[in-house]
Design a protein around this motif. Structure first.
Motif, mmCIF file in Angstrom:
data_model
loop_
_atom_site.group_PDB
_atom_site.id
_atom_site.type_symbol
_atom_site.label_atom_id
_atom_site.label_comp_id
_atom_site.label_asym_id
_atom_site.label_seq_id
_atom_site.Cartn_x
_atom_site.Cartn_y
_atom_site.Cartn_z
ATOM 1 N N TYR A 32 -2.865 5.005 -0.661
ATOM 2 C CA TYR A 32 -1.535 5.589 -0.845
ATOM 3 C C TYR A 32 -0.995 6.172 0.458
ATOM 4 O O TYR A 32 0.162 5.927 0.819
ATOM 5 C CB TYR A 32 -1.560 6.676 -1.926
ATOM 6 N N GLN A 33 -1.822 6.934 1.153
ATOM 7 C CA GLN A 33 -1.368 7.564 2.401
ATOM 8 C C GLN A 33 -0.952 6.515 3.426
ATOM 9 O O GLN A 33 0.075 6.660 4.094
ATOM 10 C CB GLN A 33 -2.472 8.468 2.952
ATOM 11 N N LYS A 34 -1.754 5.476 3.544
ATOM 12 C CA LYS A 34 -1.455 4.426 4.512
ATOM 13 C C LYS A 34 -0.168 3.690 4.144
ATOM 14 O O LYS A 34 0.701 3.443 5.002
ATOM 15 C CB LYS A 34 -2.624 3.440 4.582
ATOM 16 N N CYS A 35 -0.036 3.355 2.873
ATOM 17 C CA CYS A 35 1.122 2.565 2.438
ATOM 18 C C CYS A 35 2.402 3.395 2.390
ATOM 19 O O CYS A 35 3.490 2.877 2.657
ATOM 20 C CB CYS A 35 0.838 1.944 1.071
ATOM 21 N N ALA A 36 2.286 4.673 2.055
ATOM 22 C CA ALA A 36 3.475 5.541 2.049
ATOM 23 C C ALA A 36 4.046 5.676 3.453
ATOM 24 O O ALA A 36 5.265 5.737 3.647
ATOM 25 C CB ALA A 36 3.114 6.912 1.479
ATOM 26 N N LYS A 37 3.160 5.725 4.450
ATOM 27 C CA LYS A 37 3.611 5.795 5.845
ATOM 28 C C LYS A 37 4.320 4.500 6.241
ATOM 29 O O LYS A 37 5.370 4.527 6.901
ATOM 30 C CB LYS A 37 2.421 6.042 6.775
ATOM 31 N N ILE A 38 3.758 3.359 5.837
ATOM 32 C CA ILE A 38 4.406 2.068 6.105
ATOM 33 C C ILE A 38 5.767 2.020 5.429
ATOM 34 O O ILE A 38 6.766 1.581 6.020
ATOM 35 C CB ILE A 38 3.518 0.906 5.612
ATOM 36 N N PHE A 48 7.729 5.277 -3.503
ATOM 37 C CA PHE A 48 7.659 3.988 -4.186
ATOM 38 C C PHE A 48 8.379 4.072 -5.525
ATOM 39 O O PHE A 48 8.449 5.138 -6.152
ATOM 40 C CB PHE A 48 6.197 3.588 -4.431
ATOM 41 N N ARG A 49 8.883 2.938 -5.973
ATOM 42 C CA ARG A 49 9.408 2.858 -7.326
ATOM 43 C C ARG A 49 8.236 2.741 -8.299
ATOM 44 O O ARG A 49 7.121 2.403 -7.917
ATOM 45 C CB ARG A 49 10.326 1.644 -7.476
ATOM 46 N N ALA A 50 8.535 2.992 -9.571
ATOM 47 C CA ALA A 50 7.496 2.947 -10.600
ATOM 48 C C ALA A 50 6.776 1.596 -10.566
ATOM 49 O O ALA A 50 7.404 0.543 -10.612
ATOM 50 C CB ALA A 50 8.107 3.176 -11.978
ATOM 51 N N GLY A 74 12.612 -4.456 -6.406
ATOM 52 C CA GLY A 74 11.564 -4.081 -5.460
ATOM 53 C C GLY A 74 10.353 -4.989 -5.454
ATOM 54 O O GLY A 74 9.258 -4.577 -5.052
ATOM 55 N N LYS A 75 10.524 -6.262 -5.858
ATOM 56 C CA LYS A 75 9.394 -7.199 -5.867
ATOM 57 C C LYS A 75 8.834 -7.427 -4.467
ATOM 58 O O LYS A 75 7.616 -7.449 -4.266
ATOM 59 C CB LYS A 75 9.823 -8.549 -6.460
#
Length: 627
Positions: A32-38, A48-50, A74-75
């Motif tokens: 999550y941390q890595k992808c939220a930064k991206i 992120f969306r649901a 958001g696909k």
């Protein structure tokens, strides 16, 4: 039970277990941390969306996935974020050249190392991209299925680390989905060659049978299935009874205040005719259909993407590959043959989440014509399916309840509450006791010996002095002129309602003449009361769309759009590639005056901050100083 039936049941059980809900498992914190930064640094989104992060987490853990989300839902981020989080190359199977080009253009504007390989490139350009691939200089590579399945290309991929394979428009692999290209059906072969690589299949429209078949055809192994809602709440659905459809389209487009839109017609001749009418009305538009050469079609599409054309009038061949986020309206001059087609085509509006309009013009003659085409031109094993699909589309058009409920219920996305953002919700049908009007119309059809068209009946009802009426002495009929106090459009709507209620029918075997059904006898004899809806003769676009931002400063928004257009022309890219309309709207709300504030605008990542921040901040500062 057969092996295929067992597989189908197992897949169906998996869908039922996960579909429509956010998975309960905790997402890996490091993921999550890595992808939220991206997500923030590259794409400019704060969260992120649901469902998106759940999908990404499964992919990062090596699991296959099937994603069903609406257009604009958001696909793409479901594979683009893991592509940047994983080592190696992500291969994206994409069906159309224009779609690849649009997506790569947007990704490179965000600082992502992306490229595509397709037939539009010469040998030298293809070789340069292939060398980039081998040197590990790409994060994403978009390819068509035809190229991907070539032996030489598959062999070349053995030289690089493939981290993920994404199949876009995945319904194309299914025997139950839309007819498309045979190579899509062969993509299941990839699984044996990339055994430890996760596969993600993505689509906006797939019924239950198609979902099952996608997984079977692609040989997905215990995939994580995420099915988001099909609702596009920002799109307002409108329907009008078609009467002089070309004129109705011209009037609707003129109400759009220069916004970009697509108008669909079911024939090239209609496309050309409507294009000429809109051009004569001063609308910047052009035609797109298979009768025009490739260079012309590409030119029209490019002009539209760059906002140099307001409207494209097209057959349904146009739009699947359009990634343009600021399309504000879609008009169907002719009724589509299925709800799936209607949903996909209207979904090309409002991809940025901003308010959008969909207008469908519906005529029973069009419906009767399509049923005749299905009856005479469909293979026996497809007849029931095609007729069922069209009857569902016809039911949507004839509905007197919330259109969004009808649409979503078709996809088993049931909603109890009305949407408040369709023509039925905003302007509910007003019923009146219309027995007299019904008797007038039915009597006219009867006295014309059930041997004329809808328009001729209307001409007699309204007492028109046209040569054919006078020559046939129909001006001497008792029904001549009894409806002269109402418009042509009014009577056309009344006749359509009588057809809906089964009192009249259109006989396509005799050139679409009107016939009286047996049920009309009781009405003519005053033994049955008829209730009709007050005809709606136009669409009211003045009512506020529920998706419209409350805090938008329209004067600043217009200035930002103008600046965006200038920057886009300098960089020779479509304006929405610079910033979406949603991003500009957020700028008018937050009015950032420094880079720290500007990075907080939705859709602004690090690359766009560095490239465009100064110019837009300066404009906002000047605007605030002039107030």
């Amino acid at each position: 039970m057969s092996l295929i039936a067992q597989q189908s049941n197992a897949i169906a059980e998996n869908i039922n277990k996960v579909s429509g809900v956010i998975a309960s498992e905790n997402v890996d914190t490091q993921h999550y941390q890595k992808c939220a930064k991206i997500l923030k640094d590259t794409f400019g989104y704060a969260e992120f969306r649901a469902g998106q992060m759940e999908v990404i987490d499964k992919i990062l853990n090596g699991q296959d996935a099937l994603i069903l989300l609406p257009t604009g839902g958001g696909k793409s981020l479901c594979y683009q974020v893991p592509a940047l989080a994983l080592e190696g190359i992500t291969i994206v199977v994409s069906p159309l050249i224009s779609l690849m080009q649009d997506q790569v253009q947007q990704l490179t504007a965000q600082g992502v190392k992306a490229a595509y390989l397709n037939s539009s490139q010469d040998a030298e350009e293809s070789q340069q991209i292939t060398e980039q691939l081998f040197r590990g200089e790409l994060d994403l590579l978009y390819v068509a299925p035809e190229r991907l399945l070539k032996s030489y290309f598959l062999n070349s991929l053995q030289r690089v680390k493939v981290s993920l394979i994404a199949v876009d428009e995945a319904h194309c692999v299914s025997h139950w989905g839309h007819d498309f290209r045979q190579d899509y059906r062969q993509l299941g072969r990839l699984k044996s060659q990339f055994q430890n690589v996760p596969f993600i299949a993505l689509t906006a429209t797939a019924d239950h049978a198609t979902q099952v078949d996608i997984q079977h055809q692609l040989q997905l192994e215990n995939p994580f299935v995420f099915k988001g809602g099909f609702d596009r709440p920002n799109i307002r659905y409108n329907l009008l009874a078609k009467y002089k459809g070309f004129d109705q389209v011209v009037a609707f487009v003129k109400q759009q205040d220069g916004a970009a839109g697509i108008v669909y017609c079911n024939s090239r001749a209609k496309v050309d005719d409507l294009t000429q009418r809109l051009q004569s009305a001063g609308i910047k538009c052009d035609a797109y259909h298979a009768g025009r050469d490739t260079a012309t079609r590409e030119f029209v599409q490019t002009q539209f993407l760059k906002d140099d054309l307001q409207v494209v009038i097209a057959t349904v061949a146009f739009g699947m590959g359009i990634n343009k986020s600021n399309v504000r309206f879609v008009v169907h001059h002719d009724v589509p043959r299925s709800v799936e087609s209607y949903y996909q085509e209207t979904g090309r509006a409002g991809r940025d989440g901003m308010p959008a309009e969909a207008l469908l013009l519906f005529d029973e003659r069009d419906a009767a014509r399509i049923k005749q085409w299905i009856s005479t031109g469909t293979a026996p094993d497809r007849y029931d399916i095609e007729m069922h699909k069209f009857e569902a589309m016809e039911a949507f058009a004839e509905a007197q309840t919330c259109r969004r409920q009808v649409l979503l219920n078709y996809f088993s996305d049931y909603r109890e509450e009305q949407c408040g953002n369709c023509d039925i919700c905003l302007d509910p049908p007003k019923l009146f006791e219309g027995t007299t009007q019904a008797q007038q119309a039915l009597s006219c059809v009867y006295r014309l010996k059930q041997d004329t068209s809808v328009q001729y009946v209307i001409d007699v009802l309204r007492g028109k002095s046209i040569r054919r009426i006078l020559d046939n002495k129909h001006n001497e009929l008792s029904t001549y002129g009894i409806g002269k106090d109402q418009s042509d459009n009014y009577w056309h709507n009344i006749i359509q309602q009588l057809i809906h209620q089964g009192l009249l029918r259109i006989d396509m075997t005799l050139s679409g003449i009107l016939r009286i059904n047996e049920s009309a006898r009781a009405v003519l004899k005053a033994e049955r009361i008829v209730h009709l809806a007050v005809p709606k003769l136009s669409v009211d676009t003045s009512k506020r769309n529920k998706a419209e931002p409350v805090n938008i400063d329209r004067q600043l928004f217009a200035k930002l759009k103008h600046l965006r257009k200038q920057v886009a022309e300098e960089e020779n890219v479509p304006a929405f590639v610079i910033f979406s309309d949603a991003t500009l709207a957020d700028m008018t709300d937050k009015m950032p005056t420094d880079k720290n504030q500007f990075i907080g605008v939705t859709g602004v990542g690090q690359t766009k901050l560095e490239r465009y921040g100064e110019a837009f901040i300066t404009l906002i500062e000047d605007y605030l100083g002039s107030r």
